[in-house]
Structures are given as C-alpha cells and as structure tokens.
Scaffold this motif. Structure first.
Motif, mmCIF file in Angstrom:
data_model
loop_
_atom_site.group_PDB
_atom_site.id
_atom_site.type_symbol
_atom_site.label_atom_id
_atom_site.label_comp_id
_atom_site.label_asym_id
_atom_site.label_seq_id
_atom_site.Cartn_x
_atom_site.Cartn_y
_atom_site.Cartn_z
ATOM 1 N N ILE A 21 -7.921 -4.735 -4.778
ATOM 2 C CA ILE A 21 -6.882 -3.871 -4.420
ATOM 3 C C ILE A 21 -7.153 -2.588 -5.874
ATOM 4 C CG2 ILE A 21 -5.130 -5.128 -5.546
ATOM 5 C CD1 ILE A 21 -4.630 -3.175 -2.433
ATOM 6 N N HIS A 22 -6.773 -1.467 -5.117
ATOM 7 C CA HIS A 22 -6.740 -0.421 -6.103
ATOM 8 C C HIS A 22 -5.650 0.647 -5.758
ATOM 9 C CE1 HIS A 22 -9.178 2.142 -3.468
ATOM 10 N NE2 HIS A 22 -10.088 1.207 -3.408
ATOM 11 N N ASN A 23 -5.489 1.455 -6.686
ATOM 12 C CA ASN A 23 -4.269 2.646 -6.366
ATOM 13 C C ASN A 23 -4.568 3.434 -5.222
ATOM 14 O OD1 ASN A 23 -3.034 1.681 -8.611
ATOM 15 N ND2 ASN A 23 -3.787 3.110 -10.084
ATOM 16 N N VAL A 28 -1.850 5.253 0.007
ATOM 17 C CA VAL A 28 -2.334 5.456 1.265
ATOM 18 C C VAL A 28 -1.046 4.670 1.821
ATOM 19 C CG1 VAL A 28 -4.466 6.543 1.191
ATOM 20 C CG2 VAL A 28 -4.280 4.207 1.892
ATOM 21 N N ALA A 29 -1.087 3.429 1.706
ATOM 22 C CA ALA A 29 -0.336 2.329 2.582
ATOM 23 C C ALA A 29 1.118 2.901 2.262
ATOM 24 C CB ALA A 29 -0.308 1.056 2.007
ATOM 25 N N LEU A 30 1.469 3.292 1.174
ATOM 26 C CA LEU A 30 2.866 3.643 0.878
ATOM 27 C C LEU A 30 3.112 4.941 1.682
ATOM 28 C CD1 LEU A 30 5.547 3.173 -0.652
ATOM 29 C CD2 LEU A 30 4.541 4.697 -2.505
ATOM 30 N N GLU A 31 2.415 5.857 1.548
ATOM 31 C CA GLU A 31 2.636 7.078 2.353
ATOM 32 C C GLU A 31 2.736 6.899 3.833
ATOM 33 O OE1 GLU A 31 -0.125 10.311 1.128
ATOM 34 O OE2 GLU A 31 0.264 10.224 -0.929
ATOM 35 N N ALA A 32 1.892 6.134 4.371
ATOM 36 C CA ALA A 32 1.944 5.870 5.781
ATOM 37 C C ALA A 32 3.161 5.195 5.969
ATOM 38 C CB ALA A 32 0.755 5.160 6.047
ATOM 39 N N GLY A 33 3.622 4.014 5.345
ATOM 40 C CA GLY A 33 4.742 3.546 5.687
ATOM 41 C C GLY A 33 5.832 4.292 5.464
ATOM 42 N N GLU A 34 5.887 5.390 4.605
ATOM 43 C CA GLU A 34 7.255 6.178 4.623
ATOM 44 C C GLU A 34 7.150 7.218 5.852
ATOM 45 O OE1 GLU A 34 7.694 6.333 -0.307
ATOM 46 O OE2 GLU A 34 6.430 7.918 0.786
ATOM 47 N N ALA A 35 5.983 7.502 6.003
ATOM 48 C CA ALA A 35 6.019 8.534 7.187
ATOM 49 C C ALA A 35 6.337 7.914 8.540
ATOM 50 C CB ALA A 35 4.435 9.119 7.376
ATOM 51 N N LEU A 36 6.214 6.777 8.776
ATOM 52 C CA LEU A 36 6.350 5.899 9.797
ATOM 53 C C LEU A 36 7.771 5.166 10.002
ATOM 54 C CD1 LEU A 36 2.883 4.155 10.242
ATOM 55 C CD2 LEU A 36 3.690 5.767 11.992
ATOM 56 N N LEU A 107 3.674 -1.463 16.978
ATOM 57 C CA LEU A 107 2.746 -1.817 16.192
ATOM 58 C C LEU A 107 1.923 -0.929 15.591
ATOM 59 C CD1 LEU A 107 1.651 -5.664 16.926
ATOM 60 C CD2 LEU A 107 3.685 -4.766 15.395
ATOM 61 N N VAL A 108 1.528 -0.567 14.382
ATOM 62 C CA VAL A 108 0.703 0.531 14.163
ATOM 63 C C VAL A 108 -0.598 0.136 13.274
ATOM 64 C CG1 VAL A 108 0.571 2.929 13.158
ATOM 65 C CG2 VAL A 108 2.461 2.122 14.178
ATOM 66 N N LEU A 109 -1.741 0.338 13.704
ATOM 67 C CA LEU A 109 -2.750 -0.008 12.927
ATOM 68 C C LEU A 109 -3.324 1.166 12.158
ATOM 69 C CD1 LEU A 109 -5.279 -2.022 11.962
ATOM 70 C CD2 LEU A 109 -6.437 -1.067 13.988
ATOM 71 N N LEU A 110 -3.321 1.027 10.797
ATOM 72 C CA LEU A 110 -3.735 2.042 9.977
ATOM 73 C C LEU A 110 -5.384 1.930 9.567
ATOM 74 C CD1 LEU A 110 -0.815 1.897 7.442
ATOM 75 C CD2 LEU A 110 -0.899 3.446 9.384
ATOM 76 N N LEU A 111 -6.177 3.100 9.882
ATOM 77 C CA LEU A 111 -7.517 2.919 9.505
ATOM 78 C C LEU A 111 -7.831 4.272 8.683
ATOM 79 C CD1 LEU A 111 -9.089 1.926 13.034
ATOM 80 C CD2 LEU A 111 -8.639 0.543 11.035
ATOM 81 N N GLY A 112 -8.804 4.077 7.941
ATOM 82 C CA GLY A 112 -9.389 5.357 7.107
ATOM 83 C C GLY A 112 -9.986 5.975 8.262
ATOM 84 N N ALA A 113 -10.248 7.263 7.972
ATOM 85 C CA ALA A 113 -10.998 8.157 8.873
ATOM 86 C C ALA A 113 -12.348 7.424 9.176
ATOM 87 C CB ALA A 113 -10.910 9.493 8.409
ATOM 88 N N ALA A 180 -5.547 12.247 -1.208
ATOM 89 C CA ALA A 180 -6.909 11.892 -1.435
ATOM 90 C C ALA A 180 -7.364 11.503 -2.802
ATOM 91 C CB ALA A 180 -8.000 12.781 -0.956
ATOM 92 N N LEU A 181 -7.032 10.305 -3.090
ATOM 93 C CA LEU A 181 -7.515 9.756 -4.374
ATOM 94 C C LEU A 181 -8.940 9.063 -4.380
ATOM 95 C CD1 LEU A 181 -4.173 7.623 -5.351
ATOM 96 C CD2 LEU A 181 -4.895 9.926 -6.078
ATOM 97 N N GLU A 182 -9.927 9.727 -5.075
ATOM 98 C CA GLU A 182 -11.224 9.262 -5.064
ATOM 99 C C GLU A 182 -11.505 7.934 -5.677
ATOM 100 O OE1 GLU A 182 -13.221 10.742 -2.811
ATOM 101 O OE2 GLU A 182 -11.854 12.351 -2.336
#
Length: 218
Positions: A21-23, A28-36, A107-113, A180-182
């Motif tokens: 697991i990395h930052n 992205v999980a936190l941002e998606a959770g907040e947006a939803l 329910l919302v499935l989050l997927l990278g592009a 976008a954290l590379e």
C-alpha cells in the motif's frame, strides 16, 4: 448525496494487490470517499487474475493496509478476498457486498482509468453494473480512450455528476478527477530492492514494517 452517518449513503470499493500500500492509493481513496460522501472498503486481492502475483504474503499485505489506515474513519481495511479461495474476481466481491448492504444501498466500484479501460477483459464484466456503479479515477486533463464495446456502456450509463449515483443502487458510471501522485507499488519495490528508501512514498508505519520484515529486498 447522503452523508456517512445516516446509513443510507453510498459505499465505495477500491481493490488492488497493495503490494505494498502506498500514498497514491490512500490519497485517491480518500478523495473519492470525500467526493462521494462514502466509506471506502480497501480490499487486497488474494490471487489477482489480471496481473502478476504479489510478493508479500496475504497476512503481510493486510497488516500493512491496517497500519496505513490507523487513526482515520473513512477508509476501511477489508480482508474478504484474502479469506476467499481461488481467483479474486471483483464481480464476486461486489455480489457479496450487495448481499450485506441490501438491494437499495448505492455501491460504487472505484477503478483507475487504466483499469477501467481494460474492463471488457474482466471476468463477467457486464455483471459489475448489476451490483454497483463504477467511477473511473482520472488525472486532471486526461480522459479515457475505450474499445468500442466498453465505450458503448460508458456513454449509455454515464451521469453528469457524482450526486446522481446516490439516486439508484447500481448501473451507472462517472469520471472523477483525483490528485495525480506518480507513485507505483512496482517503483516502491524497485527502490527497496536497490537498497533505497520508501520513506514518503508509503506511510511511515508501513515503511517501518517493510524494514522490520526485510520485504522487497530491503
């Protein structure tokens, strides 16, 4: 969209090998959770069917995820795929969550592009929309290019804004721009294999765990 506390708002899902697991995963999980307005189940895959197998054990990856999520409430460490035999098919995970949360909870499935672009190669991929909405996490300024079959589903199911996902339990899709954290798990592993440090790429507690257990050649 409903708030977290009312028990009726959306529930989101983000899977991956999380090896480690990395930052970028966490951000992205936190941002998606907040947006939803959602809790996000972060689910490590046991036997990922579409990528190389993890180097760290299931127990180690789960421990690292739990360390990374300590002290916050929105992101949840969910071991269900590690506890299930066989390949970790997302459709099975969503079906299980649908049974747990009932027929009306969004329910919302989050997927990278990139993952979303390859969705039509997934096991029983059309059934994913039976159980959940799908949100494609994109970088600012970058849209998706999909093959024809997936593009047809995307344009038929796409909604104008995320709030519309709260109006039904499943079947729609939407894009969401995230920071976008590379950072990639493979780059983290490579740095450690070279004798480098993963500090600031992974949470400090995860970095300590990696070094304590000499993972990835550290």
């Amino acid at each position: 969209m409903s708030v977290l506390a009312d028990g009726h708002g959306p529930v989101a899902v983000l899977g991956g090998t999380f090896d480690p697991i990395h930052n970028a995963h966490l951000r992205v999980a936190l941002e998606a959770g907040e947006a939803l307005g959602a809790h996000v189940h972060m689910i490590p895959a046991s036997v990922p069917p579409h990528r190389e197998q993890p180097l760290a054990s299931a127990a180690q990856r789960m421990t690292m995820l739990e360390l990374a999520l300590a002290g916050q409430q929105r992101l949840l460490a969910d071991p269900r795929e590690l506890e299930r035999a066989g390949a970790s098919y997302t459709v099975d995970t969503l079906a299980q969550l649908r049974m747990e949360y009932g027929p009306s909870r969004p329910l919302v499935l989050l997927l990278g592009a990139d993952a979303f672009a390859g969705l039509s190669t997934w096991h029983r991929w059309r059934e994913l929309f039976v159980h959940a909405h799908i949100v494609a996490l994109t970088r600012p300024g970058h849209g998706g290019v999909f093959e024809a079959e997936l593009a047809s589903e995307w344009y038929a199911r796409r909604v104008a804004n995320l709030a519309e996902l709260g109006d039904s339990p499943a079947g729609r899709c939407a894009p969401l721009e995230v920071t976008a954290l590379e950072i990639s798990a493979s780059a983290v592993r490579a740095a450690l294999a070279r004798g480098g440090s993963a500090r600031y790429l992974v949470p400090a507690a995860v970095d300590d765990f990696i070094r304590q257990h000499a993972l990835y050649g550290s």
